[in-house]
Design a protein around this motif. Structure first.
Motif, PDB file in Angstrom:
ATOM      1  N   VAL A 152      40.609  41.387  41.949  1.00 24.78           N
ATOM      2  CA  VAL A 152      41.815  42.063  42.426  1.00 24.78           C
ATOM      3  C   VAL A 152      41.788  41.932  43.941  1.00 24.78           C
ATOM      4  O   VAL A 152      40.941  42.516  44.604  1.00 24.78           O
ATOM      5  CB  VAL A 152      41.861  43.545  42.003  1.00 24.78           C
ATOM      6  CG1 VAL A 152      43.104  44.230  42.560  1.00 24.78           C
ATOM      7  CG2 VAL A 152      41.809  43.665  40.483  1.00 24.78           C
ATOM      8  N   SER A 165      32.600  48.780  37.019  1.00 27.37           N
ATOM      9  CA  SER A 165      32.615  48.612  38.474  1.00 27.37           C
ATOM     10  C   SER A 165      33.120  49.868  39.181  1.00 27.37           C
ATOM     11  O   SER A 165      32.761  50.121  40.335  1.00 27.37           O
ATOM     12  CB  SER A 165      33.530  47.447  38.866  1.00 27.37           C
ATOM     13  OG  SER A 165      33.064  46.249  38.349  1.00 27.37           O
ATOM     14  N   VAL A 170      38.706  45.954  29.460  1.00 29.91           N
ATOM     15  CA  VAL A 170      38.613  46.767  30.665  1.00 29.91           C
ATOM     16  C   VAL A 170      37.180  47.263  30.918  1.00 29.91           C
ATOM     17  O   VAL A 170      36.909  47.878  31.943  1.00 29.91           O
ATOM     18  CB  VAL A 170      39.623  47.943  30.556  1.00 29.91           C
ATOM     19  CG1 VAL A 170      39.132  49.004  29.600  1.00 29.91           C
ATOM     20  CG2 VAL A 170      39.935  48.526  31.896  1.00 29.91           C
ATOM     21  N   ALA A 217      34.501  46.902  44.365  1.00 34.35           N
ATOM     22  CA  ALA A 217      34.688  46.861  42.905  1.00 34.35           C
ATOM     23  C   ALA A 217      35.934  46.051  42.547  1.00 34.35           C
ATOM     24  O   ALA A 217      35.918  45.252  41.606  1.00 34.35           O
ATOM     25  CB  ALA A 217      34.800  48.279  42.345  1.00 34.35           C
ATOM     26  N   LEU A 218      36.999  46.215  43.302  1.00 37.84           N
ATOM     27  CA  LEU A 218      38.221  45.458  43.042  1.00 37.84           C
ATOM     28  C   LEU A 218      37.999  43.965  43.283  1.00 37.84           C
ATOM     29  O   LEU A 218      38.430  43.130  42.487  1.00 37.84           O
ATOM     30  CB  LEU A 218      39.371  45.973  43.911  1.00 37.84           C
ATOM     31  CG  LEU A 218      39.909  47.365  43.542  1.00 37.84           C
ATOM     32  CD1 LEU A 218      40.900  47.850  44.590  1.00 37.84           C
ATOM     33  CD2 LEU A 218      40.525  47.377  42.163  1.00 37.84           C
ATOM     34  N   ASN A 263      36.205  42.168  40.595  1.00 35.37           N
ATOM     35  CA  ASN A 263      37.050  41.972  39.420  1.00 35.37           C
ATOM     36  C   ASN A 263      38.288  41.140  39.740  1.00 35.37           C
ATOM     37  O   ASN A 263      39.259  41.156  38.995  1.00 35.37           O
ATOM     38  CB  ASN A 263      37.444  43.323  38.829  1.00 35.37           C
ATOM     39  CG  ASN A 263      36.275  43.969  38.129  1.00 35.37           C
ATOM     40  OD1 ASN A 263      35.959  43.627  37.003  1.00 35.37           O
ATOM     41  ND2 ASN A 263      35.593  44.880  38.812  1.00 35.37           N
ATOM     42  N   ILE A 276      45.811  39.630  40.857  1.00 37.65           N
ATOM     43  CA  ILE A 276      44.620  39.448  40.042  1.00 37.65           C
ATOM     44  C   ILE A 276      44.738  38.081  39.387  1.00 37.65           C
ATOM     45  O   ILE A 276      45.735  37.776  38.739  1.00 37.65           O
ATOM     46  CB  ILE A 276      44.448  40.572  38.993  1.00 37.65           C
ATOM     47  CG1 ILE A 276      43.143  40.398  38.218  1.00 37.65           C
ATOM     48  CG2 ILE A 276      45.611  40.642  38.048  1.00 37.65           C
ATOM     49  CD1 ILE A 276      42.744  41.598  37.394  1.00 37.65           C
ATOM     50  N   PHE A 310      35.615  46.173  34.297  1.00 38.48           N
ATOM     51  CA  PHE A 310      36.311  46.816  35.402  1.00 38.48           C
ATOM     52  C   PHE A 310      35.929  48.298  35.503  1.00 38.48           C
ATOM     53  O   PHE A 310      35.645  48.812  36.587  1.00 38.48           O
ATOM     54  CB  PHE A 310      37.823  46.656  35.225  1.00 38.48           C
ATOM     55  CG  PHE A 310      38.617  47.196  36.374  1.00 38.48           C
ATOM     56  CD1 PHE A 310      38.556  46.586  37.616  1.00 38.48           C
ATOM     57  CD2 PHE A 310      39.431  48.299  36.214  1.00 38.48           C
ATOM     58  CE1 PHE A 310      39.294  47.073  38.684  1.00 38.48           C
ATOM     59  CE2 PHE A 310      40.169  48.783  37.270  1.00 38.48           C
ATOM     60  CZ  PHE A 310      40.100  48.172  38.508  1.00 38.48           C
TER      61      PHE A 310
END
Length: 182
Positions: A125, A83, A77, A119-120, A123, A166, A80
């Protein structure tokens, strides 16, 4: 002492004597078997050594793989979380401002939402937000209600809540209203 057995400190054996000894050894089955036994023992020792080394290599590879898996789980993690830190900073900075107007709150919230979405996305998402008229996909959508509509049956009428995936795996399906069969 007899002359048939030479003394070890006596003169070296001649080529004829060596050839006779080699010929006798070649015709002597016991000498052949002993030579073969010696050879096989040496091969066995070599193979046993190779086996032990291979076992050690396998154990070392397994231990390294286990260590790498443990580290991957422990720090999975990390990227993530890294981010999301700017999003956290923005929220804290917005809350630290005294006497904020509604417009400033809205502007700060929109900027923070853009940071969070970015940010998502970095990563992997991704949003699942089907447009109206999209065919219902039970792998990505969850039908909350069925309504009569002019559209084709089993199509999305409205998204009640976005879903997210994801790496091609659904985290949360999109909650949708779909058309009823006619």
């Amino acid at each position: 002492m007899s002359e048939a057995t030479p003394h070890p400190t006596s003169q070296p054996l001649s080529d004829d004597t060596l050839a006779q000894a080699a010929a006798q050894a070649a015709t002597d089955p016991l000498a052949d078997a002993q030579a073969e036994l010696t050879n096989l023992k040496a091969q066995n020792a070599d193979l046993a050594d190779q086996y032990l080394r291979a076992q050690a290599d396998v154990q070392n590879a397994r231990r390294r793989a286990d260590d790498e898996i443990a580290k991957a789980r422990k720090f999975a993690v990390e990227g993530f979380a890294d981010s999301l830190l700017p999003v956290l900073d923005s929220l804290e900075a917005g809350l630290a401002i005294p006497n904020v107007t509604i417009e400033q709150i809205r502007e700060g919230s929109e900027a923070t939402l853009r940071q969070l979405k970015s940010a998502l996305e970095r990563n992997k998402v991704l949003e699942i937000a089907p447009a109206a008229g999209t065919k219902f996909d039970p792998h990505h959508h969850q039908a909350i209600s069925v309504v009569p509509a002019e559209q084709e049956a089993n199509t999305v009428v409205m998204v009640l809540q976005k879903g997210y995936s994801i790496a091609d795996r659904v985290l949360r399906p999109a909650l949708v209203t779909v058309t009823a069969p006619k």
